[in-house]
Design an enzyme around this catalytic site. Structure first.
Site, PDB file in Angstrom:
ATOM      1  CD  GLU A 362      35.070  37.682  34.855  1.00 57.49           C
ATOM      2  OE1 GLU A 362      34.828  38.792  35.362  1.00 57.49           O
ATOM      3  OE2 GLU A 362      34.859  37.443  33.650  1.00 57.49           O
ATOM      4  CB  VAL A 363      38.106  35.189  42.456  1.00 58.59           C
ATOM      5  CG1 VAL A 363      38.870  35.595  43.720  1.00 58.59           C
ATOM      6  CG2 VAL A 363      36.606  35.372  42.647  1.00 58.59           C
TER       7      VAL A 363
END
Length: 583
Positions: A362-363
């Site tokens: 989840e970057v």
């Protein structure tokens, strides 16, 4: 183990039967137990049973043999479980009642003296329970294993579950004896992830979780210590990091973390140095035996980078690209990677397990592009933000490898740039003839087959059915999830280490974490331990649900706050009056 079948074969001539699948638990209740079922969780690989009922001596003695039988770990586990088994019984009852018992001792033979706890350690064991009569010379329970960890699996969660307290005779009895069990795990990695960032969990609660894990033969605690919300862990090299904790009372000291990791290990004193400062640790086996004992669980720590790291900047704001861009961590600064190296150096002194989780999920890199100095760095290095994300993950992996760790990442790293992952992270054939790897990936459904096809190892964790915070997922979802689904080649199946259930804590804390974990985690635990044939292709409502009801009640009797099995939503209390065995 030296031919365990040969070790016991001389006793089989006295058996007049081979296998009766049922173990009647001697209940007198309005609720009927199916005598065709074996009320052991998880199911052993192979077993035979009979029709005898054996009484177990409250003064059950331990006799040890082999190079590893005299281990303190074995002795302490025996004392702990004898206390659990005989919770309702006592020497006072022995004086008042019978003086002759069928089982008066348990003999544990461990062939190896090694106490090293690592991934893939031999957990197999053989267990024989038979009485002493005219046809047998046994009169004892016998466990044989290659390692102390195999012996513990046989003692702690198989023999102890065979023992049931009879309220009529006030004795502990073993039903459907003689028992012969030969058992081993299906997967080497059987884990539970515990998130202590979204809500802080006190050390004693973490110990309770670990203790309950051992009851289900789970063997890896994945400790998600840090996330964007809080940084509760002390890092001596960078002492301002735990300013990211919610409060000064919601923190884990070095000593706390060491206490969690070393519960199983035979160390009474230890010394660690951080930047020349000495940290000393002393443990009392007596207190551990009475209160907590890990059941020998590996602990895999995680720091989730470069995203999920806003809390780092509360102590060191230079890690933020800007005040309006607080995560991902600043990819353009050497200070960022110096700190990662320092954190991993400190944590390596605490966490001996060979796997270390580096997150990577989840970057959102949008604000890298909107931060002038990061944007300039990207231009100077001719990188897109996606390429910078890859650069960050691969550099962090190299740092972990330099600390003699095997890095683990979430599946986004594989999904985003699998073809460009560092060659060091691919599976390699080692001299031992087993697969070694410098990169392991936590993957959901459909991704594991793709990863192993490219030579990567994977840890299965299906977000749809193995995330415990999804309280609308019933026990059947956990039980039916299959880590090898879609993987047919034997060489690729070997690359699946196992799997883990995940306890994310956005809506869980000390008040409800145990009933959120149990009993659904046990459904996955049997899938990971027991043979696939025993858990697949059957009517689980008939073959598994009654056993899970019984196991949930066993957890309750041991003080674990396991919720009813068949609630529409997990961790809800019962809907009304009723037996524990049918809720």
């Amino acid at each position: 183990m030296a031919a365990p079948y040969d070790f016991f074969s001389s006793f089989f001539v006295f058996f007049t039967f081979l296998c009766a699948l049922g173990v009647s638990l001697g209940f007198n209740s309005t609720f009927d137990f199916d005598d065709s079922l074996v009320f052991l969780w998880p199911l052993p690989s192979e077993f035979t049973s009979g029709k005898d009922v054996l009484a177990v001596d409250p003064d059950l003695a331990l006799v040890v043999g082999g190079d590893g039988g005299s281990s303190d770990i074995v002795r302490e586990a025996f004392l702990r479980y004898r206390g659990i088994i005989f919770k309702h019984s006592s020497r006072f009852l022995k004086l008042r009642g019978r003086s002759v018992y069928d089982i008066s001792k348990i003999r544990i033979t461990v062939h190896s003296s090694s106490e090293v706890l690592q991934l893939g350690v031999d957990e197999s064991y053989s267990l024989l329970v038979a009485k002493n009569d005219d046809h047998s010379i046994i009169g004892e329970a016998t466990i044989e294993a290659n390692t102390i960890y195999g012996a513990l699996r046989g003692l702690e969660e198989t023999f102890s579950q065979l023992c049931a307290f009879d309220y009529g005779t006030k004795t502990v009895q073993v039903y459907n004896a003689p028992w012969y069990i030969q058992d081993k795990p299906r997967f080497v990695y059987r884990g539970l992830m515990l998130d202590t960032s979204r809500h802080y969990l006190p050390i004693d609660v973490i110990k309770q979780v670990i203790e309950s894990m051992s009851y289900a033969k789970l063997n890896v605690l994945h400790w998600h210590i840090i996330d964007e919300q809080s940084f509760p862990l002390e890092v001596p090299t960078y002492p301002k990091l735990w300013k990211g904790a919610y409060t000064k009372w919601e923190r884990y000291t070095v000593e706390d973390a060491y206490d969690i990791v070393k519960l199983c290990q035979n160390e009474r004193e230890s010394k660690i140095f951080f930047n020349g400062k000495q940290f000393s640790f002393s443990f009392s086996w007596v207190s551990l035996e009475v209160e907590f004992h890990s059941g020998c669980i590996n602990v895999m720590a995680e720091i989730d980078i470069p995203g999920h790291a806003e809390s780092w900047g509360k102590g060191y704001p230079d890690l933020w690209p800007s005040l309006s861009c607080r995560e991902p961590l600043d990819v353009s600064k050497e200070f960022t990677f110096d700190m990662i190296s320092g954190i991993l150096t400190d944590m390596r002194k605490i966490f001996p397990f060979e796997l270390f989780h580096l997150g990577g999920d989840e970057v959102n890199t949008d604000c890298w592009n909107s931060t002038p100095h990061v944007q300039q760095w990207l231009q100077d290095h001719n990188m897109t933000t996606k390429e910078a994300y890859q650069y960050f993950v691969l550099r962090a992996q190299k740092i972990a490898i330099s600390k003699n760790w095997t890095p683990v990442n979430w599946e986004e790293t594989f999904n985003t740039f699998a073809t460009n992952l560092n060659p060091l992270t691919r599976a390699q054939r080692l001299f031992s003839g087993q697969y070694g790897i410098q990169g392991t990936y936590k993957l959901g459904p459909g991704v594991c087959p793709k990863a192993v096809a490219k030579g990567f190892r994977c840890i299965y964790s299906n977000q749809g059915v193995w995330y415990l915070d999804h309280i609308d997922v019933p026990w059947e979802g956990f039980y039916n999830a299959e880590p090898l689904e879609g993987i047919n080649a034997a060489s690729e199946q070997e690359l699946v280490l196992g799997g883990e259930v995940c306890m994310w804590s956005e809506v869980a804390d000390t008040s409800n974490v145990l009933q959120t974990i149990w009993p659904r985690a046990a459904a996955a635990a049997e899938r990971l331990w027991s043979d696939r044939e025993a858990t697949s292709g059957k009517n689980i409502t008939v073959n598994a649900l009654p056993r899970l009801h019984y196991y949930r009640c066993l957890l309750n009797r041991r003080g674990v706050q396991a919720a009813p099995v068949t609630n529409k939503y997990a961790r809800q209390p019962p809907n009304g009056p009723g037996s524990c065995y049918e809720q």
